[in-house]
Motif scaffolding. Structure first.
Motif, PDB file in Angstrom:
ATOM      1  N   LYS A   1       1.864   9.339  -5.652  1.00 50.09           N
ATOM      2  CA  LYS A   1       2.388  10.665  -5.311  1.00 50.09           C
ATOM      3  C   LYS A   1       3.452  11.089  -6.316  1.00 50.09           C
ATOM      4  O   LYS A   1       3.527  12.253  -6.705  1.00 50.09           O
ATOM      5  CB  LYS A   1       2.960  10.663  -3.894  1.00 50.09           C
ATOM      6  CG  LYS A   1       1.909  10.623  -2.816  1.00 50.09           C
ATOM      7  CD  LYS A   1       2.529  10.557  -1.438  1.00 50.09           C
ATOM      8  CE  LYS A   1       1.465  10.400  -0.368  1.00 50.09           C
ATOM      9  NZ  LYS A   1       2.036  10.249   0.976  1.00 50.09           N
ATOM     10  N   SER A   2       4.268  10.131  -6.732  1.00 47.45           N
ATOM     11  CA  SER A   2       5.304  10.425  -7.713  1.00 47.45           C
ATOM     12  C   SER A   2       4.695  10.832  -9.052  1.00 47.45           C
ATOM     13  O   SER A   2       5.171  11.763  -9.705  1.00 47.45           O
ATOM     14  CB  SER A   2       6.214   9.208  -7.884  1.00 47.45           C
ATOM     15  OG  SER A   2       7.222   9.475  -8.819  1.00 47.45           O
TER      16      SER A   2
ATOM     17  N   MET B   1       1.011   4.096  -2.868  1.00 45.95           N
ATOM     18  CA  MET B   1       0.813   5.514  -2.560  1.00 45.95           C
ATOM     19  C   MET B   1       2.017   6.347  -3.002  1.00 45.95           C
ATOM     20  O   MET B   1       1.850   7.439  -3.537  1.00 45.95           O
ATOM     21  CB  MET B   1       0.547   5.707  -1.062  1.00 45.95           C
ATOM     22  CG  MET B   1      -0.795   5.158  -0.609  1.00 45.95           C
ATOM     23  SD  MET B   1      -2.204   5.791  -1.554  1.00 45.95           S
ATOM     24  CE  MET B   1      -2.125   7.523  -1.163  1.00 45.95           C
ATOM     25  N   ASN B   2       3.218   5.819  -2.784  1.00 40.56           N
ATOM     26  CA  ASN B   2       4.419   6.535  -3.234  1.00 40.56           C
ATOM     27  C   ASN B   2       4.433   6.681  -4.753  1.00 40.56           C
ATOM     28  O   ASN B   2       4.802   7.735  -5.274  1.00 40.56           O
ATOM     29  CB  ASN B   2       5.686   5.820  -2.758  1.00 40.56           C
ATOM     30  CG  ASN B   2       5.908   5.974  -1.271  1.00 40.56           C
ATOM     31  OD1 ASN B   2       5.418   6.908  -0.648  1.00 40.56           O
ATOM     32  ND2 ASN B   2       6.652   5.053  -0.692  1.00 40.56           N
ATOM     33  N   ASP B   3       4.034   5.620  -5.463  1.00 34.17           N
ATOM     34  CA  ASP B   3       3.973   5.690  -6.923  1.00 34.17           C
ATOM     35  C   ASP B   3       2.967   6.742  -7.379  1.00 34.17           C
ATOM     36  O   ASP B   3       3.241   7.520  -8.280  1.00 34.17           O
ATOM     37  CB  ASP B   3       3.598   4.332  -7.522  1.00 34.17           C
ATOM     38  CG  ASP B   3       4.735   3.332  -7.490  1.00 34.17           C
ATOM     39  OD1 ASP B   3       5.884   3.737  -7.198  1.00 34.17           O
ATOM     40  OD2 ASP B   3       4.480   2.137  -7.743  1.00 34.17           O
TER      41      ASP B   3
ATOM     42  N   ARG C   1       0.838  -1.205   0.000  1.00 32.05           N
ATOM     43  CA  ARG C   1       0.000   0.000   0.000  1.00 32.05           C
ATOM     44  C   ARG C   1       0.869   1.249   0.000  1.00 32.05           C
ATOM     45  O   ARG C   1       0.608   2.204  -0.739  1.00 32.05           O
ATOM     46  CB  ARG C   1      -0.909  -0.016   1.228  1.00 32.05           C
ATOM     47  CG  ARG C   1      -2.310   0.433   0.921  1.00 32.05           C
ATOM     48  CD  ARG C   1      -3.211   0.381   2.118  1.00 32.05           C
ATOM     49  NE  ARG C   1      -3.202  -0.939   2.732  1.00 32.05           N
ATOM     50  CZ  ARG C   1      -3.465  -1.174   4.003  1.00 32.05           C
ATOM     51  NH1 ARG C   1      -3.790  -0.209   4.804  1.00 32.05           N
ATOM     52  NH2 ARG C   1      -3.421  -2.386   4.491  1.00 32.05           N
ATOM     53  N   ASP C   2       1.916   1.223   0.828  1.00 27.18           N
ATOM     54  CA  ASP C   2       2.835   2.363   0.884  1.00 27.18           C
ATOM     55  C   ASP C   2       3.513   2.579  -0.463  1.00 27.18           C
ATOM     56  O   ASP C   2       3.651   3.720  -0.919  1.00 27.18           O
ATOM     57  CB  ASP C   2       3.893   2.150   1.966  1.00 27.18           C
ATOM     58  CG  ASP C   2       3.315   2.202   3.364  1.00 27.18           C
ATOM     59  OD1 ASP C   2       2.183   2.711   3.524  1.00 27.18           O
ATOM     60  OD2 ASP C   2       3.999   1.733   4.290  1.00 27.18           O
ATOM     61  N   GLN C   3       3.924   1.481  -1.110  1.00 29.94           N
ATOM     62  CA  GLN C   3       4.578   1.589  -2.415  1.00 29.94           C
ATOM     63  C   GLN C   3       3.622   2.171  -3.446  1.00 29.94           C
ATOM     64  O   GLN C   3       3.999   3.031  -4.235  1.00 29.94           O
ATOM     65  CB  GLN C   3       5.089   0.223  -2.882  1.00 29.94           C
ATOM     66  CG  GLN C   3       5.770   0.258  -4.237  1.00 29.94           C
ATOM     67  CD  GLN C   3       7.004   1.126  -4.263  1.00 29.94           C
ATOM     68  OE1 GLN C   3       7.797   1.092  -3.336  1.00 29.94           O
ATOM     69  NE2 GLN C   3       7.166   1.908  -5.308  1.00 29.94           N
TER      70      GLN C   3
ATOM     71  N   HIS D   1       3.429  14.333  -8.582  1.00 32.91           N
ATOM     72  CA  HIS D   1       4.565  15.264  -8.520  1.00 32.91           C
ATOM     73  C   HIS D   1       5.178  15.461  -9.900  1.00 32.91           C
ATOM     74  O   HIS D   1       5.468  16.594 -10.312  1.00 32.91           O
ATOM     75  CB  HIS D   1       5.618  14.744  -7.537  1.00 32.91           C
ATOM     76  CG  HIS D   1       6.803  15.631  -7.428  1.00 32.91           C
ATOM     77  ND1 HIS D   1       7.933  15.428  -8.180  1.00 32.91           N
ATOM     78  CD2 HIS D   1       7.034  16.729  -6.673  1.00 32.91           C
ATOM     79  CE1 HIS D   1       8.814  16.365  -7.902  1.00 32.91           C
ATOM     80  NE2 HIS D   1       8.288  17.169  -6.981  1.00 32.91           N
TER      81      HIS D   1
ATOM     82  N   ASP E   1       0.697  -2.212 -10.200  1.00 36.68           N
ATOM     83  CA  ASP E   1       0.428  -2.432  -8.780  1.00 36.68           C
ATOM     84  C   ASP E   1      -1.066  -2.518  -8.515  1.00 36.68           C
ATOM     85  O   ASP E   1      -1.521  -3.374  -7.746  1.00 36.68           O
ATOM     86  CB  ASP E   1       1.044  -1.317  -7.934  1.00 36.68           C
ATOM     87  CG  ASP E   1       2.555  -1.408  -7.841  1.00 36.68           C
ATOM     88  OD1 ASP E   1       3.115  -2.467  -8.212  1.00 36.68           O
ATOM     89  OD2 ASP E   1       3.169  -0.418  -7.407  1.00 36.68           O
TER      90      ASP E   1
ATOM     91  N   THR F   1       6.434   5.620 -14.228  1.00 39.10           N
ATOM     92  CA  THR F   1       5.746   5.700 -12.945  1.00 39.10           C
ATOM     93  C   THR F   1       4.274   5.328 -13.092  1.00 39.10           C
ATOM     94  O   THR F   1       3.730   4.582 -12.275  1.00 39.10           O
ATOM     95  CB  THR F   1       5.884   7.111 -12.343  1.00 39.10           C
ATOM     96  OG1 THR F   1       7.262   7.468 -12.299  1.00 39.10           O
ATOM     97  CG2 THR F   1       5.316   7.185 -10.951  1.00 39.10           C
TER      98      THR F   1
END
Length: 107
Positions: free
Chosen positions: A20-21, A16-18, A12-14, A24, A57, A50
Motif C-alpha cells: 500500500k505504501s 500489505m502495508n508495504d 501478511r499485514d506488514q 501511495h 518480504d 519501500t
C-alpha cells in the motif's frame, strides 16, 4: 507435525502495508511530478526503499511457503509409509464419495 508460522498474520499485514505504501508513494510521485532537487531525490529514495522491502518480504514468504509445503509432503509420505492400509482406505473412501457426488450432479 507442522507448526503454524508464528508471525503469519503480522507478516501478511506488514507486506500489505508495504505494498500500500508503494502504491501511495507512486501515486504521490505522479501527482506531484513537479518535485525537483532534494524533494525528488528524497521521494525516489523512499519509493525505492519501500519497493526493496516489499520484494525482500515476498522472497521470505515464498521461502516459508516452500519450506512448509516440503514439511507437509514429508509428513504425508511418512504417514502413508507407516499406515499403508489406512491410506488406501482413506483414498478409496474419498474416491467413492467423489464418484457419488459427481454421479448425482450429472442427473
Amino acid at each position: 507435525m507442522m507448526e503454524k508460522i508464528p508471525t503469519q498474520t503480522g507478516a501478511r499485514d506488514q507486506l500489505m502495508n508495504d505494498l500500500k505504501s508503494v502504491i501511495h508513494d507512486a501515486e504521490s510521485w505522479i501527482r506531484n511530478s513537479s518535485l525537483t532537487g532534494e524533494d525528488l531525490k528524497a521521494a525516489k529514495e523512499k519509493f525505492e526503499r519501500t519497493i526493496s522491502s516489499a520484494k525482500a518480504d515476498l522472497v521470505h514468504y515464498q521461502e516459508l511457503a516452500v519450506e512448509k509445503t516440503k514439511e507437509a509432503a514429508k509428513a504425508t509420505d511418512e504417514y502413508v509409509h507407516e499406515n499403508p492400509w489406512k491410506s488406501v482406505a482413506i483414498g478409496a473412501t474419498v474416491g467413492l464419495l467423489l464418484g457419488v457426488a459427481i454421479s448425482r450432479g450429472t442427473r
